[in-house]
Design a protein around this motif. Sequence first.
Motif, PDB file in Angstrom:
ATOM      1  N   UNK A  83      41.308  37.835  24.569  1.00 32.72           N
ATOM      2  CA  UNK A  83      42.575  38.416  24.997  1.00 32.72           C
ATOM      3  C   UNK A  83      42.407  39.901  25.333  1.00 32.72           C
ATOM      4  N   UNK A  84      41.724  40.642  24.462  1.00 34.03           N
ATOM      5  CA  UNK A  84      41.507  42.078  24.694  1.00 34.03           C
ATOM      6  C   UNK A  84      40.635  42.304  25.930  1.00 34.03           C
ATOM      7  N   UNK A  85      39.580  41.505  26.098  1.00 31.62           N
ATOM      8  CA  UNK A  85      38.719  41.634  27.270  1.00 31.62           C
ATOM      9  C   UNK A  85      39.482  41.346  28.555  1.00 31.62           C
ATOM     10  N   UNK A  86      40.301  40.313  28.530  1.00 35.10           N
ATOM     11  CA  UNK A  86      41.066  39.950  29.721  1.00 35.10           C
ATOM     12  C   UNK A  86      42.050  41.053  30.099  1.00 35.10           C
ATOM     13  N   UNK A  87      42.789  41.573  29.112  1.00 28.96           N
ATOM     14  CA  UNK A  87      43.747  42.656  29.393  1.00 28.96           C
ATOM     15  C   UNK A  87      43.035  43.878  29.966  1.00 28.96           C
ATOM     16  N   UNK A  88      41.904  44.239  29.358  1.00 27.03           N
ATOM     17  CA  UNK A  88      41.150  45.397  29.832  1.00 27.03           C
ATOM     18  C   UNK A  88      40.598  45.198  31.231  1.00 27.03           C
ATOM     19  N   UNK A 126      41.753  43.222  33.601  1.00 22.84           N
ATOM     20  CA  UNK A 126      42.821  43.195  34.601  1.00 22.84           C
ATOM     21  C   UNK A 126      43.352  44.589  34.932  1.00 22.84           C
ATOM     22  N   UNK A 127      43.202  45.535  34.004  1.00 23.17           N
ATOM     23  CA  UNK A 127      43.616  46.916  34.273  1.00 23.17           C
ATOM     24  C   UNK A 127      42.799  47.541  35.408  1.00 23.17           C
ATOM     25  N   UNK A 137      40.348  43.807  39.359  1.00 26.22           N
ATOM     26  CA  UNK A 137      39.162  43.178  39.973  1.00 26.22           C
ATOM     27  C   UNK A 137      39.553  42.047  40.919  1.00 26.22           C
ATOM     28  N   UNK A 138      38.638  41.694  41.798  1.00 23.42           N
ATOM     29  CA  UNK A 138      38.827  40.502  42.628  1.00 23.42           C
ATOM     30  C   UNK A 138      38.507  39.252  41.817  1.00 23.42           C
ATOM     31  N   UNK A 139      37.488  39.361  40.979  1.00 26.33           N
ATOM     32  CA  UNK A 139      37.008  38.232  40.177  1.00 26.33           C
ATOM     33  C   UNK A 139      36.683  38.707  38.765  1.00 26.33           C
ATOM     34  N   UNK A 140      36.730  37.758  37.820  1.00 24.14           N
ATOM     35  CA  UNK A 140      36.296  38.016  36.452  1.00 24.14           C
ATOM     36  C   UNK A 140      35.266  36.964  36.094  1.00 24.14           C
ATOM     37  N   UNK A 171      30.226  30.397  30.986  1.00 24.65           N
ATOM     38  CA  UNK A 171      29.705  30.961  32.229  1.00 24.65           C
ATOM     39  C   UNK A 171      30.652  30.569  33.358  1.00 24.65           C
ATOM     40  N   UNK A 172      31.808  31.233  33.407  1.00 24.51           N
ATOM     41  CA  UNK A 172      32.888  30.817  34.298  1.00 24.51           C
ATOM     42  C   UNK A 172      33.422  31.996  35.096  1.00 24.51           C
ATOM     43  N   UNK A 173      33.680  31.752  36.381  1.00 18.41           N
ATOM     44  CA  UNK A 173      34.206  32.766  37.287  1.00 18.41           C
ATOM     45  C   UNK A 173      35.655  32.440  37.624  1.00 18.41           C
ATOM     46  N   UNK A 174      36.542  33.426  37.454  1.00 17.88           N
ATOM     47  CA  UNK A 174      37.964  33.275  37.771  1.00 17.88           C
ATOM     48  C   UNK A 174      38.346  34.290  38.836  1.00 17.88           C
ATOM     49  N   UNK A 175      39.263  33.908  39.703  1.00 15.76           N
ATOM     50  CA  UNK A 175      39.887  34.904  40.579  1.00 15.76           C
ATOM     51  C   UNK A 175      40.845  35.721  39.709  1.00 15.76           C
ATOM     52  N   UNK A 176      41.191  36.911  40.165  1.00 19.57           N
ATOM     53  CA  UNK A 176      42.131  37.724  39.384  1.00 19.57           C
ATOM     54  C   UNK A 176      43.496  37.048  39.325  1.00 19.57           C
ATOM     55  N   UNK A 177      43.872  36.313  40.392  1.00 17.29           N
ATOM     56  CA  UNK A 177      45.153  35.594  40.377  1.00 17.29           C
ATOM     57  C   UNK A 177      45.172  34.548  39.277  1.00 17.29           C
ATOM     58  N   UNK A 178      44.056  33.843  39.114  1.00 13.72           N
ATOM     59  CA  UNK A 178      43.963  32.856  38.036  1.00 13.72           C
ATOM     60  C   UNK A 178      44.005  33.547  36.674  1.00 13.72           C
ATOM     61  N   UNK A 179      43.261  34.632  36.543  1.00 16.66           N
ATOM     62  CA  UNK A 179      43.188  35.338  35.261  1.00 16.66           C
ATOM     63  C   UNK A 179      44.550  35.823  34.787  1.00 16.66           C
TER      64      UNK A 179
END
Length: 177
Positions: free
Chosen positions: A8-13, A15-16, A19-22, A129-137
């Motif tokens: 949760x903390x990594x995702x919030x950070x 998204x600040x 990015x295009x992808x995570x 080992x997963x790639x998400x778009x920022x919209x998905x994230x």
Amino acid sequence: MAIVDARSALLRGALLMNPDRLFWLDSDMIPPRDTIPRLMAHEKEVVSAKCMMRRAEKPTVCAWRYDRSLLFSLQNVGRSPVELRPEDFSQQPGVAWLHGKTDWLQFTQRFLPESETGLQEVDGVGLASTLWSSEAAKKVDFHLQNLTSDDMLASSLLQEAGFQIFVDMDLHVPHLD
């Protein structure tokens, strides 16, 4: 709860930084050098490499589909009835995890056989080992709500938001051991 809080903390950070992808990579994984470019080449909103479950009794790919033929039969084997609405049984059965608010669907989960190849659409993947778009994230809020794992929760939230989930069965990212 530590992994849920950390994700949760990594995702919030992340998204600040807009990015295009995570890219999620567990600390015990050894990705090939071309992992990110290979995942990006699929041009999917959510795509994972093939990773194996760490503590499985036999080699098991951490990507699953739900077997909807078992949904009603489970209620007849001594389990308490589960109240689900018709929309829970959509084309994206993982959504029932959220609406049912119970982990009973773990019994309908079928992991992909290691022999599958190519890009496969699935109902869920581990995040090793997963790639998400920022919209998905932006559609994922890590917390546990009677689910067995944060990976299942993330997959269910992504499905509920309308994102398809894929796994590249030809791109294997192994554990350190």
